[in-house]
Design a protein around this motif. Structure first.
Motif, PDB file in Angstrom:
ATOM      1  N   THR A  17      86.294 -57.368 -37.835  1.00 44.07           N
ATOM      2  CA  THR A  17      85.154 -58.176 -38.244  1.00 44.07           C
ATOM      3  C   THR A  17      85.121 -58.337 -39.766  1.00 44.07           C
ATOM      4  OG1 THR A  17      83.634 -56.310 -38.507  1.00 44.07           O
ATOM      5  CG2 THR A  17      83.850 -57.268 -36.290  1.00 44.07           C
ATOM      6  N   ILE A  18      84.256 -59.228 -40.204  1.00 38.70           N
ATOM      7  CA  ILE A  18      84.101 -59.447 -41.644  1.00 38.70           C
ATOM      8  C   ILE A  18      83.602 -58.173 -42.319  1.00 38.70           C
ATOM      9  CG2 ILE A  18      82.698 -60.679 -43.356  1.00 38.70           C
ATOM     10  CD1 ILE A  18      82.898 -63.146 -41.553  1.00 38.70           C
ATOM     11  N   ALA A  51      81.234 -64.131 -47.679  1.00 42.18           N
ATOM     12  CA  ALA A  51      81.549 -63.319 -46.502  1.00 42.18           C
ATOM     13  C   ALA A  51      80.282 -62.982 -45.722  1.00 42.18           C
ATOM     14  CB  ALA A  51      82.269 -62.039 -46.937  1.00 42.18           C
ATOM     15  N   GLU A  52      79.219 -62.672 -46.434  1.00 38.53           N
ATOM     16  CA  GLU A  52      77.949 -62.352 -45.784  1.00 38.53           C
ATOM     17  C   GLU A  52      77.412 -63.549 -45.007  1.00 38.53           C
ATOM     18  OE1 GLU A  52      74.007 -60.079 -47.269  1.00 38.53           O
ATOM     19  OE2 GLU A  52      74.468 -61.907 -48.388  1.00 38.53           O
ATOM     20  N   VAL A  53      77.494 -64.732 -45.624  1.00 33.60           N
ATOM     21  CA  VAL A  53      77.029 -65.944 -44.960  1.00 33.60           C
ATOM     22  C   VAL A  53      77.873 -66.235 -43.725  1.00 33.60           C
ATOM     23  CG1 VAL A  53      76.873 -68.453 -45.214  1.00 33.60           C
ATOM     24  CG2 VAL A  53      76.005 -66.969 -47.013  1.00 33.60           C
ATOM     25  N   ARG A  54      79.193 -66.078 -43.856  1.00 34.87           N
ATOM     26  CA  ARG A  54      80.094 -66.305 -42.719  1.00 34.87           C
ATOM     27  C   ARG A  54      79.795 -65.346 -41.573  1.00 34.87           C
ATOM     28  NH1 ARG A  54      83.780 -70.672 -42.235  1.00 34.87           N
ATOM     29  NH2 ARG A  54      83.999 -71.563 -44.309  1.00 34.87           N
ATOM     30  N   ALA A  55      79.512 -64.105 -41.902  1.00 32.55           N
ATOM     31  CA  ALA A  55      79.225 -63.111 -40.862  1.00 32.55           C
ATOM     32  C   ALA A  55      77.961 -63.479 -40.090  1.00 32.55           C
ATOM     33  CB  ALA A  55      79.082 -61.723 -41.485  1.00 32.55           C
ATOM     34  N   ASP A 112      80.448 -48.809 -45.990  1.00 34.22           N
ATOM     35  CA  ASP A 112      79.552 -49.025 -44.848  1.00 34.22           C
ATOM     36  C   ASP A 112      79.022 -50.462 -44.806  1.00 34.22           C
ATOM     37  OD1 ASP A 112      79.790 -46.300 -44.105  1.00 34.22           O
ATOM     38  OD2 ASP A 112      78.268 -45.775 -45.578  1.00 34.22           O
ATOM     39  N   ALA A 113      79.854 -51.421 -45.207  1.00 36.67           N
ATOM     40  CA  ALA A 113      79.418 -52.821 -45.232  1.00 36.67           C
ATOM     41  C   ALA A 113      78.953 -53.299 -43.867  1.00 36.67           C
ATOM     42  CB  ALA A 113      80.551 -53.710 -45.750  1.00 36.67           C
ATOM     43  N   SER A 114      79.627 -52.888 -42.808  1.00 35.91           N
ATOM     44  CA  SER A 114      79.275 -53.359 -41.457  1.00 35.91           C
ATOM     45  C   SER A 114      77.836 -53.019 -41.097  1.00 35.91           C
ATOM     46  CB  SER A 114      80.221 -52.742 -40.415  1.00 35.91           C
ATOM     47  OG  SER A 114      81.533 -53.205 -40.591  1.00 35.91           O
ATOM     48  N   SER A 115      77.384 -51.844 -41.506  1.00 36.16           N
ATOM     49  CA  SER A 115      76.021 -51.416 -41.165  1.00 36.16           C
ATOM     50  C   SER A 115      74.970 -52.205 -41.927  1.00 36.16           C
ATOM     51  CB  SER A 115      75.862 -49.921 -41.451  1.00 36.16           C
ATOM     52  OG  SER A 115      75.959 -49.654 -42.846  1.00 36.16           O
ATOM     53  N   LYS A 116      75.388 -52.920 -42.965  1.00 36.10           N
ATOM     54  CA  LYS A 116      74.442 -53.677 -43.778  1.00 36.10           C
ATOM     55  C   LYS A 116      74.339 -55.129 -43.342  1.00 36.10           C
ATOM     56  CE  LYS A 116      75.552 -50.594 -47.610  1.00 36.10           C
ATOM     57  NZ  LYS A 116      76.245 -50.445 -48.912  1.00 36.10           N
ATOM     58  N   PHE A 117      75.127 -55.521 -42.335  1.00 37.57           N
ATOM     59  CA  PHE A 117      75.063 -56.880 -41.802  1.00 37.57           C
ATOM     60  C   PHE A 117      74.216 -56.894 -40.535  1.00 37.57           C
ATOM     61  CE2 PHE A 117      79.410 -58.512 -43.546  1.00 37.57           C
ATOM     62  CZ  PHE A 117      78.812 -58.688 -44.785  1.00 37.57           C
ATOM     63  N   GLN A 132      74.239 -59.307 -38.523  1.00 37.68           N
ATOM     64  CA  GLN A 132      75.177 -59.923 -37.582  1.00 37.68           C
ATOM     65  C   GLN A 132      76.571 -59.837 -38.178  1.00 37.68           C
ATOM     66  OE1 GLN A 132      73.990 -63.761 -35.789  1.00 37.68           O
ATOM     67  NE2 GLN A 132      72.111 -63.595 -36.964  1.00 37.68           N
ATOM     68  N   ASP A 133      77.576 -59.794 -37.316  1.00 39.46           N
ATOM     69  CA  ASP A 133      78.961 -59.737 -37.780  1.00 39.46           C
ATOM     70  C   ASP A 133      79.827 -60.494 -36.790  1.00 39.46           C
ATOM     71  OD1 ASP A 133      81.044 -59.129 -39.431  1.00 39.46           O
ATOM     72  OD2 ASP A 133      80.886 -56.943 -39.228  1.00 39.46           O
ATOM     73  N   LYS A 134      81.035 -60.819 -37.194  1.00 34.52           N
ATOM     74  CA  LYS A 134      81.938 -61.575 -36.331  1.00 34.52           C
ATOM     75  C   LYS A 134      83.366 -61.311 -36.752  1.00 34.52           C
ATOM     76  CE  LYS A 134      82.552 -65.987 -37.281  1.00 34.52           C
ATOM     77  NZ  LYS A 134      83.859 -65.942 -38.031  1.00 34.52           N
ATOM     78  N   ALA A 135      84.298 -61.607 -35.858  1.00 34.10           N
ATOM     79  CA  ALA A 135      85.713 -61.441 -36.173  1.00 34.10           C
ATOM     80  C   ALA A 135      86.140 -62.430 -37.260  1.00 34.10           C
ATOM     81  CB  ALA A 135      86.557 -61.658 -34.920  1.00 34.10           C
ATOM     82  N   VAL A 136      86.998 -61.978 -38.155  1.00 33.50           N
ATOM     83  CA  VAL A 136      87.474 -62.804 -39.261  1.00 33.50           C
ATOM     84  C   VAL A 136      88.395 -63.907 -38.741  1.00 33.50           C
ATOM     85  CG1 VAL A 136      88.695 -62.832 -41.464  1.00 33.50           C
ATOM     86  CG2 VAL A 136      87.368 -60.820 -40.802  1.00 33.50           C
ATOM     87  N   THR A 137      88.189 -65.123 -39.211  1.00 29.89           N
ATOM     88  CA  THR A 137      89.083 -66.238 -38.899  1.00 29.89           C
ATOM     89  C   THR A 137      89.712 -66.751 -40.188  1.00 29.89           C
ATOM     90  OG1 THR A 137      87.418 -67.977 -39.169  1.00 29.89           O
ATOM     91  CG2 THR A 137      87.547 -66.903 -37.001  1.00 29.89           C
ATOM     92  N   SER A 138      90.702 -67.617 -40.045  1.00 30.30           N
ATOM     93  CA  SER A 138      91.348 -68.191 -41.228  1.00 30.30           C
ATOM     94  C   SER A 138      90.367 -69.044 -42.029  1.00 30.30           C
ATOM     95  CB  SER A 138      92.558 -69.035 -40.809  1.00 30.30           C
ATOM     96  OG  SER A 138      92.171 -70.074 -39.922  1.00 30.30           O
ATOM     97  N   GLU A 139      89.403 -69.691 -41.337  1.00 29.33           N
ATOM     98  CA  GLU A 139      88.391 -70.479 -42.048  1.00 29.33           C
ATOM     99  C   GLU A 139      87.519 -69.579 -42.906  1.00 29.33           C
ATOM    100  OE1 GLU A 139      89.009 -70.700 -38.852  1.00 29.33           O
ATOM    101  OE2 GLU A 139      89.512 -72.777 -38.377  1.00 29.33           O
TER     102      GLU A 139
END
Length: 284
Positions: free
Chosen positions: A157-158, A185-189, A229-234, A236-243
């Motif tokens: 994930t991001i 990255a935060e906006v994308r997540a 611990d970036a993941s815990s601060k989001f 929402q999260d999602k898998a990273v894509t090339s976009e």
């Protein structure tokens, strides 16, 4: 890899030489300009915004103050609860008025000095004019949700990619390119073009602003200070894509003087994750 521990003040003691001051983030003068931004000041402004506007502005004075105060607390130059006597004595104000065309104008003031003026853009909220947010560089960037059907690769994930950055270049001081990349990255997540008021991107931007004022690297806020611990601060999260990786890279490069991404940095790690080259178990 060692991680610098922030120095904690005794009581309400502050280090004015290292703290982010009001004059660093707002166009103010006199005694206020030299005062460190403190957590209780930010909370006072947040309450005022909510009382007058029914919401906290995403790019308003309270958000700017909170970001600066968070960095001051993280770096140990301000305690977690104090406020400035000057701000407490003279107060904050969020009056509404009308201009010559009859449009509503919201003014924000701290200790009698104006720090921002805003006009309602539509029924959904208020747009700053001008914006007091201490951001330079890619103020015009836009992002969009990842298209349906984007390849998931290995599921990194991001948030996890940002945590990997904290491992690879954790001791690197946060610069403006890093801050811009983290905001995107935060906006994308989140899958939208709305940033969190007190989110990871705001913290990264405040850290970069702080670092711009500090001469020696050992006093600066690092990638690991912001991205551990970036993941815990989001929310929402999602898998990273090339976009996602391309958007982050563009923001990073637009805010670097040499236009070269940091090896192992935010943009580089996001691209590696998008290609599926970070094993899922490597972050556990």
């Amino acid at each position: 890899m060692s991680q610098r521990q922030p120095r904690r003040p005794q009581g309400d003691q502050t280090s004015d030489q290292e703290a982010i001051k009001y004059g660093d983030v707002f166009d103010v003068t006199g005694g206020l300009a030299s005062k460190p931004v403190a957590p209780r000041d930010a909370e006072t402004m947040r309450i005022a915004e909510n009382q007058v506007l029914g919401k906290t502005l995403d790019a308003g004075a309270a958000a700017v103050m909170q970001s600066a105060a968070d960095v001051n607390v993280m770096s140990g130059v301000v305690g977690p609860s104090p406020g400035n006597k000057m701000v407490e004595r003279e107060g904050v104000a969020v009056p509404k008025s009308r201009d010559l065309q009859g449009k509503v104008v919201v003014t924000e003031a701290i200790a009698g000095q104006i720090v921002g003026q805003y006009t309602p853009s539509d029924v959904r909220g208020i747009t700053p004019f001008p914006s007091p947010t201490p951001v330079r560089g890619d103020v015009g960037w836009t992002t969009s949700p990842t298209p349906t059907g984007a390849v998931d690769h290995n599921g990194i994930t991001i948030g996890e990619a940002l945590e990997a950055t904290a491992i690879s270049v954790g001791d690197k001081p946060v610069d403006q390119g890093d801050a811009a990349a983290i905001r995107v990255a935060e906006v994308r997540a989140a899958g939208s073009n709305v940033t969190q008021r007190n989110g990871l991107g705001a913290t990264a931007q405040a850290a970069a602003t702080f670092n711009d004022r500090v001469s020696y690297d050992y006093n600066k806020m690092t990638i690991s200070n912001v991205l551990s611990d970036a993941s815990s601060k989001f929310p929402q999260d999602k898998a990273v894509t090339s976009e996602d990786a391309d958007g982050v890279r563009g923001a990073d490069l637009r805010n670097k003087l040499d236009m070269i991404p940091t090896p192992g940095g935010v943009a580089d790690t996001m691209a590696t994750a998008a290609r599926g080259l970070i094993p899922k178990g490597a972050l556990s």
